[in-house]
Design a protein around this motif. Structure first.
Motif, PDB file in Angstrom:
ATOM      1  N   PRO A 267       0.798  -1.220   0.000  1.00 35.54           N
ATOM      2  CA  PRO A 267       0.000   0.000   0.000  1.00 35.54           C
ATOM      3  C   PRO A 267       0.828   1.265   0.000  1.00 35.54           C
ATOM      4  O   PRO A 267       0.324   2.328  -0.280  1.00 35.54           O
ATOM      5  CB  PRO A 267      -0.809  -0.114   1.297  1.00 35.54           C
ATOM      6  CG  PRO A 267       0.058  -0.948   2.192  1.00 35.54           C
ATOM      7  CD  PRO A 267       0.763  -1.913   1.289  1.00 35.54           C
ATOM      8  N   THR A 268       2.108   1.194   0.337  1.00 39.68           N
ATOM      9  CA  THR A 268       2.939   2.394   0.371  1.00 39.68           C
ATOM     10  C   THR A 268       4.271   2.104  -0.276  1.00 39.68           C
ATOM     11  O   THR A 268       4.569   0.996  -0.679  1.00 39.68           O
ATOM     12  CB  THR A 268       3.199   2.861   1.816  1.00 39.68           C
ATOM     13  OG1 THR A 268       4.088   1.930   2.435  1.00 39.68           O
ATOM     14  CG2 THR A 268       1.928   2.949   2.610  1.00 39.68           C
ATOM     15  N   ALA A 269       5.092   3.154  -0.367  1.00 42.80           N
ATOM     16  CA  ALA A 269       6.411   3.008  -0.978  1.00 42.80           C
ATOM     17  C   ALA A 269       7.427   2.441  -0.020  1.00 42.80           C
ATOM     18  O   ALA A 269       8.572   2.259  -0.374  1.00 42.80           O
ATOM     19  CB  ALA A 269       6.891   4.358  -1.474  1.00 42.80           C
ATOM     20  N   ALA A 270       7.048   2.199   1.197  1.00 43.37           N
ATOM     21  CA  ALA A 270       8.017   1.692   2.165  1.00 43.37           C
ATOM     22  C   ALA A 270       8.609   0.383   1.680  1.00 43.37           C
ATOM     23  O   ALA A 270       7.888  -0.496   1.235  1.00 43.37           O
ATOM     24  CB  ALA A 270       7.336   1.482   3.514  1.00 43.37           C
TER      25      ALA A 270
ATOM     26  N   HIS B 167      12.287   6.527 -10.413  1.00 43.89           N
ATOM     27  CA  HIS B 167      12.162   7.074  -9.062  1.00 43.89           C
ATOM     28  C   HIS B 167      12.922   8.393  -8.948  1.00 43.89           C
ATOM     29  O   HIS B 167      12.447   9.350  -8.317  1.00 43.89           O
ATOM     30  CB  HIS B 167      12.683   6.070  -8.039  1.00 43.89           C
ATOM     31  CG  HIS B 167      12.443   6.479  -6.616  1.00 43.89           C
ATOM     32  ND1 HIS B 167      13.348   7.236  -5.901  1.00 43.89           N
ATOM     33  CD2 HIS B 167      11.394   6.259  -5.775  1.00 43.89           C
ATOM     34  CE1 HIS B 167      12.873   7.445  -4.690  1.00 43.89           C
ATOM     35  NE2 HIS B 167      11.695   6.869  -4.582  1.00 43.89           N
TER      36      HIS B 167
ATOM     37  N   SER C 183       7.098  12.916  -3.506  1.00 43.47           N
ATOM     38  CA  SER C 183       7.460  12.505  -2.150  1.00 43.47           C
ATOM     39  C   SER C 183       6.330  11.660  -1.579  1.00 43.47           C
ATOM     40  O   SER C 183       5.233  11.613  -2.121  1.00 43.47           O
ATOM     41  CB  SER C 183       7.704  13.724  -1.252  1.00 43.47           C
ATOM     42  OG  SER C 183       6.522  14.513  -1.145  1.00 43.47           O
ATOM     43  N   GLY C 184       6.630  10.989  -0.464  1.00 41.76           N
ATOM     44  CA  GLY C 184       5.603  10.179   0.181  1.00 41.76           C
ATOM     45  C   GLY C 184       5.442   8.829  -0.496  1.00 41.76           C
ATOM     46  O   GLY C 184       6.422   8.161  -0.832  1.00 41.76           O
ATOM     47  N   ASP C 185       4.185   8.447  -0.689  1.00 41.61           N
ATOM     48  CA  ASP C 185       3.850   7.131  -1.225  1.00 41.61           C
ATOM     49  C   ASP C 185       4.301   7.011  -2.680  1.00 41.61           C
ATOM     50  O   ASP C 185       3.790   7.689  -3.565  1.00 41.61           O
ATOM     51  CB  ASP C 185       2.345   6.922  -1.113  1.00 41.61           C
ATOM     52  CG  ASP C 185       1.898   5.534  -1.562  1.00 41.61           C
ATOM     53  OD1 ASP C 185       2.765   4.745  -1.983  1.00 41.61           O
ATOM     54  OD2 ASP C 185       0.689   5.261  -1.480  1.00 41.61           O
ATOM     55  N   ALA C 186       5.233   6.122  -2.950  1.00 40.17           N
ATOM     56  CA  ALA C 186       5.766   5.920  -4.305  1.00 40.17           C
ATOM     57  C   ALA C 186       5.302   4.603  -4.917  1.00 40.17           C
ATOM     58  O   ALA C 186       5.960   4.067  -5.804  1.00 40.17           O
ATOM     59  CB  ALA C 186       7.288   5.977  -4.274  1.00 40.17           C
ATOM     60  N   THR C 187       4.159   4.096  -4.465  1.00 37.10           N
ATOM     61  CA  THR C 187       3.665   2.836  -5.001  1.00 37.10           C
ATOM     62  C   THR C 187       3.511   2.898  -6.510  1.00 37.10           C
ATOM     63  O   THR C 187       3.867   1.962  -7.235  1.00 37.10           O
ATOM     64  CB  THR C 187       2.314   2.469  -4.354  1.00 37.10           C
ATOM     65  OG1 THR C 187       2.478   2.343  -2.947  1.00 37.10           O
ATOM     66  CG2 THR C 187       1.783   1.158  -4.924  1.00 37.10           C
TER      67      THR C 187
ATOM     68  N   THR D  87      -3.964   7.046 -10.888  1.00 38.56           N
ATOM     69  CA  THR D  87      -3.303   8.286 -10.493  1.00 38.56           C
ATOM     70  C   THR D  87      -3.876   9.464 -11.273  1.00 38.56           C
ATOM     71  O   THR D  87      -4.302   9.313 -12.425  1.00 38.56           O
ATOM     72  CB  THR D  87      -1.780   8.211 -10.745  1.00 38.56           C
ATOM     73  OG1 THR D  87      -1.186   9.492 -10.498  1.00 38.56           O
ATOM     74  CG2 THR D  87      -1.474   7.803 -12.175  1.00 38.56           C
TER      75      THR D  87
END
Length: 380
Positions: A6-9, A75, A84-88, A170
């Motif tokens: 769910p996130t770019a983490a 990226h 920035s933030g979520d890079a999914t 997006t």
């Protein structure tokens, strides 16, 4: 989006601190693996033989490695444009780029008659061997070639599906799809120009640069940068600067690959050396050597590099390699790589990105151009 992070983490706490282009190149492997598992499940539901024999082999190739440079550049472009933030969405776009690369590799190996890729048999060779083992010997090679073309088509379909799904999710999806659409056509145009030059036995320097730009520079660096920037809503000024920077780095990348194709170590590049020399593929390296040999009146080098030469024997290949060295072409291409890398950094500075992102791009550009220690790597 079901089944995806769910996130770019980075998965499993891959890094501490800011999520960089290098981290993205690592994390995209997890996203790609999940996408491939989903596509393989669907393939099994369509037909078990197709899934086992074709889709499964494609999944293995796509997941087997590569440098993931296109994801890293996507990226970097995203961050350069203020992302920035979520890079999914960036990681999914990167996974689509990796699938497109799989398509390009499979088709390129068929067209070039290459027998090895990423340290393993090329897909058309592997498919032919399986057919041979089934005792249908007379048509093994034809079967392998035909099946590999289908595998490349399947990789392209999967790439398009993933990119379209990402674009629909997006608010900048229209611009993302425009960059993707342009890139696909450029890639095919470059591949055709490559085939055309071989058939015409061309030796022109400008033609070699045009092919390198279309076939590799745009889709390896320039478009991935722009795809990432598009996801961040970049304006045309930023996109133009990134495309110019990417074109220069992408050309440097291809020129390095040309050098590795002539002078590299197959144990490090993962593919045979000499293929380009045996087929007399029009590369910038070859075109420059022909030009230098003619200018110097080096008849021996000119004969070895001539369009009607037939460098199929080991001795003939060594003569071609010697000519590339003796004419000074190898040194000139090395200098050109450095020049292009410097130009790329100057173009990237026009974006106005933060020092951290500029440093990140410089490191990626140096790696792509082979200007920083990272082992001998080919274009895969």
């Amino acid at each position: 989006m079901p089944g995806l992070p769910p996130t770019a983490a980075p998965p499993d706490g891959l890094v501490d601190g800011p999520f960089t282009a290098t981290d993205a190149a690592k994390a995209v492997g997890t996203v790609l693996e999940q996408v491939l598992e989903e596509r393989l499940r669907h393939s099994r539901a369509v037909d078990p033989v197709f899934a086992r024999e074709l889709a499964g082999r494609l999944v293995t190739l796509a997941g087997r490695g590569g440098k993931r440079l296109r994801t890293a550049f996507a990226h970097c472009g995203w961050r350069a444009a203020g992302g920035s933030g979520d890079a999914t969405a960036v990681l999914r776009t990167g996974a689509a780029l990796e699938l497109l690369q799989a398509c390009a590799l499979v088709h390129d190996d068929v067209m070039d008659g290459s027998v090895q890729r990423r340290g393993a048999p090329a897909l058309h060779v592997e498919l032919a061997r399986g057919h041979w083992a089934a005792a249908m010997r007379g048509s093994a090679e034809s079967f392998g070639t035909s099946a590999a073309v289908l595998a490349g088509d399947l990789a392209l379909a999967w790439a398009d599906d993933l990119l379209t799904e990402t674009a629909l999710g997006t608010r900048h999806g229209r611009r993302l799809h425009e960059e993707w659409r342009a890139m696909r056509t450029e890639m095919v145009a470059g591949q055709y120009r490559d085939l055309y030059a071989q058939a015409a036995r061309s030796s022109g320097v400008e033609e070699a640069l045009s092919i390198a730009t279309l076939k590799s520079a745009l889709y390896t660096v320039a478009r991935p940068l722009a795809l990432g920037a598009a996801l961040a809503g970049a304006d045309e000024h930023v996109l133009d600067a990134l495309r110019a920077a990417g074109r220069c780095t992408g050309l440097a990348f291809q020129l390095r690959d040309d050098l590795l194709g002539a002078f590299g170590d197959p144990a490090l590049t993962g593919k045979p050396v000499d293929d380009d020399l045996r087929s007399r593929k029009l590369t910038f390296l070859l075109a420059v050597a022909v030009q230098l040999a003619d200018a110097a009146g080096d008849h021996q080098a000119a004969a070895a590099l001539a369009p009607d030469a037939d460098p199929t024997s080991e001795k003939a290949v060594q003569q071609v390699r010697s000519a590339l060295q003796r004419t000074g072409a190898r040194d000139l291409v090395e200098a050109k790589i450095g020049e292009l890398t410097d130009m790329s950094l100057a173009h990237f500075d026009r974006v106005g990105a933060s020092p951290a992102v500029r440093h990140e791009f410089a490191a990626l550009a140096g790696r792509a151009a082979g200007m920083t220690p990272h082992g001998e790597e080919g274009a895969a």
